[in-house]
Scaffold this motif. Structure first.
Motif, mmCIF file in Angstrom:
data_model
loop_
_atom_site.group_PDB
_atom_site.id
_atom_site.type_symbol
_atom_site.label_atom_id
_atom_site.label_comp_id
_atom_site.label_asym_id
_atom_site.label_seq_id
_atom_site.Cartn_x
_atom_site.Cartn_y
_atom_site.Cartn_z
ATOM 1 N N UNK A 132 -2.588 -0.079 -3.866
ATOM 2 C CA UNK A 132 -3.628 0.398 -3.180
ATOM 3 C C UNK A 132 -3.226 1.433 -2.387
ATOM 4 N N UNK A 133 -4.135 2.135 -1.388
ATOM 5 C CA UNK A 133 -3.979 3.109 -0.471
ATOM 6 C C UNK A 133 -4.184 2.611 0.850
ATOM 7 N N UNK A 140 0.889 -1.217 0.029
ATOM 8 C CA UNK A 140 -0.066 -0.146 0.096
ATOM 9 C C UNK A 140 0.715 1.166 0.271
ATOM 10 N N UNK A 141 0.385 2.262 -0.470
ATOM 11 C CA UNK A 141 0.857 3.608 -0.556
ATOM 12 C C UNK A 141 0.141 4.266 0.518
ATOM 13 N N UNK A 142 0.665 4.977 1.535
ATOM 14 C CA UNK A 142 0.154 5.721 2.570
ATOM 15 C C UNK A 142 -0.561 6.944 1.694
ATOM 16 N N UNK A 143 -1.799 7.366 2.327
ATOM 17 C CA UNK A 143 -2.607 8.545 2.018
ATOM 18 C C UNK A 143 -2.005 9.691 3.068
ATOM 19 N N UNK A 172 -3.840 5.826 8.136
ATOM 20 C CA UNK A 172 -3.677 5.690 9.527
ATOM 21 C C UNK A 172 -4.269 7.098 9.882
ATOM 22 N N UNK A 173 -5.183 7.296 10.451
ATOM 23 C CA UNK A 173 -5.477 8.771 10.747
ATOM 24 C C UNK A 173 -6.010 8.506 12.301
ATOM 25 N N UNK A 174 -5.262 8.975 13.480
ATOM 26 C CA UNK A 174 -5.364 8.551 14.720
ATOM 27 C C UNK A 174 -6.054 7.138 14.976
ATOM 28 N N UNK A 175 -7.032 6.788 15.668
ATOM 29 C CA UNK A 175 -7.300 5.509 15.812
ATOM 30 C C UNK A 175 -7.743 4.700 14.671
ATOM 31 N N UNK A 176 -8.023 5.343 13.646
ATOM 32 C CA UNK A 176 -8.784 4.721 12.541
ATOM 33 C C UNK A 176 -7.548 3.965 11.542
ATOM 34 N N UNK A 177 -7.875 3.043 10.859
ATOM 35 C CA UNK A 177 -7.171 2.305 9.844
ATOM 36 C C UNK A 177 -7.846 1.894 8.981
ATOM 37 N N UNK A 178 -7.471 2.238 7.569
ATOM 38 C CA UNK A 178 -8.328 1.614 6.364
ATOM 39 C C UNK A 178 -7.345 1.373 5.307
ATOM 40 N N UNK A 179 -8.137 0.814 4.194
ATOM 41 C CA UNK A 179 -7.134 0.302 2.953
ATOM 42 C C UNK A 179 -8.254 0.214 1.769
ATOM 43 N N UNK A 180 -7.626 0.573 0.637
ATOM 44 C CA UNK A 180 -8.466 0.309 -0.671
ATOM 45 C C UNK A 180 -7.692 -0.185 -1.885
ATOM 46 N N UNK A 181 -8.235 -0.783 -2.699
ATOM 47 C CA UNK A 181 -7.589 -1.399 -3.816
ATOM 48 C C UNK A 181 -8.447 -1.195 -5.150
#
Length: 301
Positions: free
Chosen positions: A114-115, A87-90, A118-127
């Protein structure tokens, strides 16, 4: 199932682009100017392809379109796909993705990463969704500063600023609806049609901002049993609850949402967005993907 468009020959093709998802894939024969000469869609998503079978899959596509280089996006680059493209970080833009393409030289194939977020307590990914979003901006189909919605099993909300993806959130809206429809206490009660209408919009209003969404879902059963909700409207109402919770979490406040969708989902999300005070602007997701993948192909050339 395989479908094509006009079936023109590969003589004008510059490369092959593949949107390779979990259950389906769509391949495009692309001209040097980024236009699609031909397209095919089938059910050979990553769940249907063994790890060692990808070279043969590419060979079959090349047999149709010619011996051309390939660029592929989506779940093909995941841990469940062919080879993992990290993943590439946003925040990220097209140049960030192009610089991190996973190139498989022996197959003349590049896989789009994909992207991650990591924003505070949130983690997410997309492809895959990132290609559509960046393509929509690059092609002038959407403004550089925008909020995008990409409905599906796992709905994506994507924020862009200055043409860069700065944040995103994934909602399991479609998957949750499938689970409550097919399993548990509501199974057998949600067999009716899901379409825009008063039952759906009432669900949207109830679900928006609901801190008691599990309670609201059980209310569907009680409302049918007690005659408050027609059985044929139960599925539409339950869908409205989940989509309403999804859209309501965005606190739109009159904002225009760039909606990368078509068909039933586009109609449902348009209705939900408008019901909750926003505006929806539909964008052709296939045109956006082509623009995005062509931008990446140009950047790697």
């Amino acid at each position: 199932m395989v479908s094509g468009t006009d079936g023109r020959g590969a003589e004008a093709g510059a490369y092959i682009a593949i949107d390779w998802g979990t259950t389906n894939r769509r391949a495009y024969l692309v001209a040097a100017d980024g236009s699609a000469i031909d397209t095919m869609r089938d059910d050979r998503g990553v769940l249907a392809v063994a790890a060692g079978d990808y070279p043969a899959e590419l060979a079959a596509i090349r047999a149709r379109y010619g011996d051309l280089p390939v660029i592929a996006a989506g779940m093909v680059g995941s841990t469940r796909g062919w080879r993992e493209a990290p993943y590439v970080p946003a925040p990220a833009d097209a140049a960030s993705l192009a610089a991190a393409l996973l190139v498989i030289p022996e197959e003349r194939c590049a896989i789009v990463p994909g992207l991650s977020l990591l924003a505070g307590p949130r983690a997410d990914v997309m492809r895959g969704e990132e290609v559509q979003v960046l393509g929509a901006v690059a092609a002038g189909l959407a403004p550089a500063d925008a909020l995008f919605c990409q409905p599906g099993t796992h709905n994506k909300w994507v924020r862009t600023e200055g043409g860069r993806i700065t944040g995103f959130a994934t909602a399991m809206t479609g998957e949750l609806f499938a689970l409550v429809r097919d399993h548990g206490i509501l199974a057998g009660m949600l067999d009716g049609p899901v379409a825009d209408g008063e039952a759906f919009r009432a669900g949207v209003r109830r679900g928006a901002g609901a801190a008691d969404l599990p309670v609201a879902l059980f209310e569907v059963r009680a409302a049918v049993l007690l005659g408050r909700l027609a059985a044929r409207d139960a599925a539409a109402h339950a869908s409205g609850l989940l989509i309403g919770a999804d859209v309501g979490a965005q606190a739109l406040g009159g904002e225009t949402v760039q909606l990368l969708a078509d068909g039933t989902l586009a109609a449902l999300y348009t209705a939900a967005i408008e019901t909750l005070g926003g505006a929806a602007r539909r964008i052709d997701s296939h045109a956006a993907f082509l623009a995005g993948i062509h931008q990446l192909q140009e950047l790697r050339s």
